[in-house]
Scaffold this motif. Structure first.
Motif, short mmCIF file in Angstrom:
data_model
loop_
_atom_site.label_atom_id
_atom_site.label_comp_id
_atom_site.label_asym_id
_atom_site.label_seq_id
_atom_site.Cartn_x
_atom_site.Cartn_y
_atom_site.Cartn_z
N VAL A 1 4.97 4.04 5.64
CA VAL A 1 4.74 5.06 6.49
C VAL A 1 5.23 6.34 6.13
CG1 VAL A 1 4.93 5.86 8.90
CG2 VAL A 1 4.53 3.57 8.47
N SER A 2 6.77 6.31 5.72
CA SER A 2 7.26 7.47 5.15
C SER A 2 8.36 6.96 4.42
CB SER A 2 7.78 8.32 6.58
OG SER A 2 8.84 7.49 7.06
N ASP A 3 9.55 7.95 4.26
CA ASP A 3 10.34 7.54 3.26
C ASP A 3 11.59 7.00 4.13
OD1 ASP A 3 11.59 9.79 4.60
OD2 ASP A 3 12.75 10.76 2.99
N VAL B 1 12.40 4.77 1.51
CA VAL B 1 11.38 3.74 1.37
C VAL B 1 10.34 4.07 0.48
CG1 VAL B 1 9.87 2.23 2.59
CG2 VAL B 1 12.07 2.62 3.63
N GLY B 2 10.23 3.65 -0.84
CA GLY B 2 9.24 4.03 -1.80
C GLY B 2 8.26 2.99 -1.87
N ALA B 3 7.33 2.91 -3.06
CA ALA B 3 6.55 1.86 -3.23
C ALA B 3 7.21 0.92 -3.83
CB ALA B 3 5.62 2.55 -4.64
N ARG B 4 8.42 0.90 -4.69
CA ARG B 4 8.89 -0.03 -5.19
C ARG B 4 9.95 -1.13 -4.17
NH1 ARG B 4 13.86 0.66 -9.56
NH2 ARG B 4 13.62 2.69 -8.70
N GLU B 5 10.36 -0.07 -3.20
CA GLU B 5 11.00 -0.87 -2.08
C GLU B 5 9.96 -1.66 -1.29
OE1 GLU B 5 13.12 1.80 -3.83
OE2 GLU B 5 11.51 2.28 -2.93
N VAL C 1 0.77 -1.24 0.04
CA VAL C 1 0.18 -0.19 0.16
C VAL C 1 0.92 1.39 0.15
CG1 VAL C 1 -1.95 1.20 1.21
CG2 VAL C 1 -1.64 -1.24 1.31
N PRO C 2 0.96 2.17 -1.39
CA PRO C 2 1.86 3.03 -1.25
C PRO C 2 1.22 4.39 -0.62
CG PRO C 2 0.77 2.76 -3.31
CD PRO C 2 0.33 1.76 -2.35
N GLY C 3 2.11 5.36 -0.25
CA GLY C 3 1.60 6.48 0.29
C GLY C 3 2.07 6.79 1.46
N THR C 4 1.73 7.79 2.32
CA THR C 4 2.47 8.12 3.51
C THR C 4 1.27 8.37 4.55
OG1 THR C 4 4.17 9.32 2.54
CG2 THR C 4 3.86 9.82 4.64
N ARG C 5 1.58 7.85 5.61
CA ARG C 5 0.35 7.53 6.60
C ARG C 5 1.11 7.77 8.28
NH1 ARG C 5 0.25 3.93 3.35
NH2 ARG C 5 -1.67 4.39 2.44
N SER C 6 0.52 7.58 9.29
CA SER C 6 0.90 7.74 10.37
C SER C 6 1.06 6.00 10.69
CB SER C 6 0.14 8.16 11.52
OG SER C 6 -1.11 7.48 11.62
N VAL C 7 1.91 5.84 12.03
CA VAL C 7 1.87 4.24 12.18
C VAL C 7 0.64 3.71 12.39
CG1 VAL C 7 3.06 2.77 13.84
CG2 VAL C 7 4.29 4.55 12.79
#
Length: 133
Positions: free
Chosen positions: A60-62, A87-91, A30-36
Protein backbone atom coordinates in the motif's frame (compact mmCIF):
# COMPACT_ATOMS: atom_id res chain seq x y z
CA UNK A 1 12.72 -21.20 13.99
CA UNK A 2 12.28 -24.48 12.16
CA UNK A 3 11.85 -24.91 8.43
CA UNK A 4 8.17 -25.18 7.53
CA UNK A 5 8.08 -26.29 3.92
CA UNK A 6 9.30 -25.52 0.46
CA UNK A 7 7.17 -23.16 -1.53
CA UNK A 8 7.36 -20.99 -4.60
CA UNK A 9 7.12 -17.24 -4.09
CA UNK A 10 6.90 -14.89 -7.07
CA UNK A 11 6.14 -11.30 -7.98
CA UNK A 12 2.80 -10.68 -9.68
CA UNK A 13 2.98 -7.90 -12.26
CA UNK A 14 -0.51 -6.56 -12.97
CA UNK A 15 0.66 -4.85 -16.16
CA UNK A 16 1.89 -8.05 -17.80
CA UNK A 17 0.44 -11.39 -18.75
CA UNK A 18 0.89 -13.69 -15.73
CA UNK A 19 4.00 -15.81 -16.00
CA UNK A 20 4.07 -19.53 -15.39
CA UNK A 21 5.82 -18.73 -12.12
CA UNK A 22 2.96 -16.60 -10.88
CA UNK A 23 0.36 -19.08 -12.09
CA UNK A 24 1.84 -21.89 -9.99
CA UNK A 25 3.25 -19.90 -7.05
CA UNK A 26 2.14 -20.68 -3.50
CA UNK A 27 2.73 -17.08 -2.38
CA UNK A 28 2.65 -13.93 -4.50
CA UNK A 29 3.54 -10.33 -3.77
CA UNK A 30 2.36 -7.29 -5.71
CA UNK A 31 4.75 -4.33 -5.57
CA UNK A 32 3.67 -0.74 -6.13
CA UNK A 33 1.68 1.77 -4.16
CA UNK A 34 -2.09 1.83 -4.06
CA UNK A 35 -5.00 2.69 -1.77
CA UNK A 36 -6.23 0.17 0.79
CA UNK A 37 -9.39 -0.43 -1.26
CA UNK A 38 -7.35 -1.01 -4.43
CA UNK A 39 -4.99 -3.35 -2.56
CA UNK A 40 -7.93 -5.44 -1.35
CA UNK A 41 -9.29 -5.59 -4.89
CA UNK A 42 -5.85 -6.64 -6.21
CA UNK A 43 -5.58 -9.39 -3.59
CA UNK A 44 -9.03 -10.73 -4.55
CA UNK A 45 -8.20 -10.54 -8.28
CA UNK A 46 -4.89 -12.37 -7.91
CA UNK A 47 -6.39 -15.12 -5.76
CA UNK A 48 -9.11 -15.67 -8.41
CA UNK A 49 -6.62 -15.60 -11.29
CA UNK A 50 -4.00 -17.87 -9.69
CA UNK A 51 -5.78 -20.92 -8.23
CA UNK A 52 -2.61 -22.48 -6.76
CA UNK A 53 -1.77 -19.42 -4.71
CA UNK A 54 -2.53 -19.49 -0.99
CA UNK A 55 -1.23 -16.01 -0.03
CA UNK A 56 -1.09 -12.63 -1.76
CA UNK A 57 0.61 -9.56 -0.26
CA UNK A 58 0.02 -6.16 -1.87
CA UNK A 59 2.02 -3.06 -0.97
CA UNK A 60 0.00 0.00 0.00
CA UNK A 61 2.76 2.43 1.01
CA UNK A 62 6.19 2.53 2.62
CA UNK A 63 4.38 2.01 5.95
CA UNK A 64 1.72 -0.55 5.06
CA UNK A 65 0.82 -3.68 3.11
CA UNK A 66 -2.24 -5.92 2.92
CA UNK A 67 -2.43 -9.68 2.69
CA UNK A 68 -5.12 -12.13 1.72
CA UNK A 69 -5.43 -15.86 2.07
CA UNK A 70 -7.47 -18.25 -0.02
CA UNK A 71 -9.73 -18.89 3.02
CA UNK A 72 -10.97 -15.27 2.85
CA UNK A 73 -8.84 -13.85 5.66
CA UNK A 74 -7.57 -10.32 4.99
CA UNK A 75 -5.07 -8.48 7.19
CA UNK A 76 -3.39 -5.07 7.18
CA UNK A 77 0.19 -4.80 8.39
CA UNK A 78 1.43 -1.35 9.40
CA UNK A 79 5.02 -0.47 10.23
CA UNK A 80 5.52 0.30 13.91
CA UNK A 81 6.46 3.92 14.62
CA UNK A 82 9.88 2.93 15.95
CA UNK A 83 10.73 0.64 13.04
CA UNK A 84 13.26 2.10 10.59
CA UNK A 85 13.03 0.12 7.33
CA UNK A 86 10.21 0.88 4.94
CA UNK A 87 7.80 -1.67 3.48
CA UNK A 88 9.15 -2.34 0.00
CA UNK A 89 8.97 -5.19 -2.50
CA UNK A 90 11.59 -7.24 -0.63
CA UNK A 91 9.68 -6.91 2.63
CA UNK A 92 6.36 -7.80 0.97
CA UNK A 93 7.99 -10.91 -0.49
CA UNK A 94 9.33 -11.93 2.93
CA UNK A 95 5.92 -11.33 4.55
CA UNK A 96 4.27 -13.50 1.86
CA UNK A 97 6.58 -16.39 2.73
CA UNK A 98 6.08 -15.92 6.46
CA UNK A 99 2.28 -15.88 6.10
CA UNK A 100 2.42 -18.96 3.86
CA UNK A 101 4.31 -20.75 6.63
CA UNK A 102 1.63 -19.74 9.13
CA UNK A 103 -1.04 -21.30 6.90
CA UNK A 104 0.95 -24.50 6.45
CA UNK A 105 1.32 -24.74 10.23
CA UNK A 106 -2.43 -24.09 10.56
CA UNK A 107 -1.65 -21.08 12.72
CA UNK A 108 -4.40 -18.48 12.22
CA UNK A 109 -3.27 -15.03 11.14
CA UNK A 110 -5.71 -13.63 13.71
CA UNK A 111 -3.26 -14.62 16.44
CA UNK A 112 -0.23 -12.85 14.97
CA UNK A 113 -0.60 -9.43 16.58
CA UNK A 114 2.80 -8.36 15.25
CA UNK A 115 5.52 -9.50 12.84
CA UNK A 116 9.23 -8.77 13.07
CA UNK A 117 11.34 -9.31 9.96
CA UNK A 118 15.11 -9.56 10.19
CA UNK A 119 16.99 -9.46 6.92
CA UNK A 120 20.76 -9.56 7.04
CA UNK A 121 22.40 -6.62 8.79
CA UNK A 122 19.43 -4.29 8.26
CA UNK A 123 17.46 -3.13 11.31
CA UNK A 124 14.38 -5.29 11.96
CA UNK A 125 11.07 -4.28 10.43
CA UNK A 126 8.24 -4.43 12.95
CA UNK A 127 4.69 -4.64 11.62
CA UNK A 128 1.45 -4.44 13.60
CA UNK A 129 -1.17 -6.86 12.27
CA UNK A 130 -4.89 -5.98 12.12
CA UNK A 131 -7.47 -8.47 10.85
CA UNK A 132 -9.84 -6.87 8.35
CA UNK A 133 -11.95 -9.92 7.44
Amino acid sequence: MAAVDEHLRAKFDQRAVPSRWSECADALYVPGTRSVADALAVVDHVLKRCPGCLVVVARVSDRCCLAGARDGTRIRMTRAATSMPSVGARECAAVASLLHGQLVLRAPWRRLGAIELRQGSRPPLRLRVVVLV
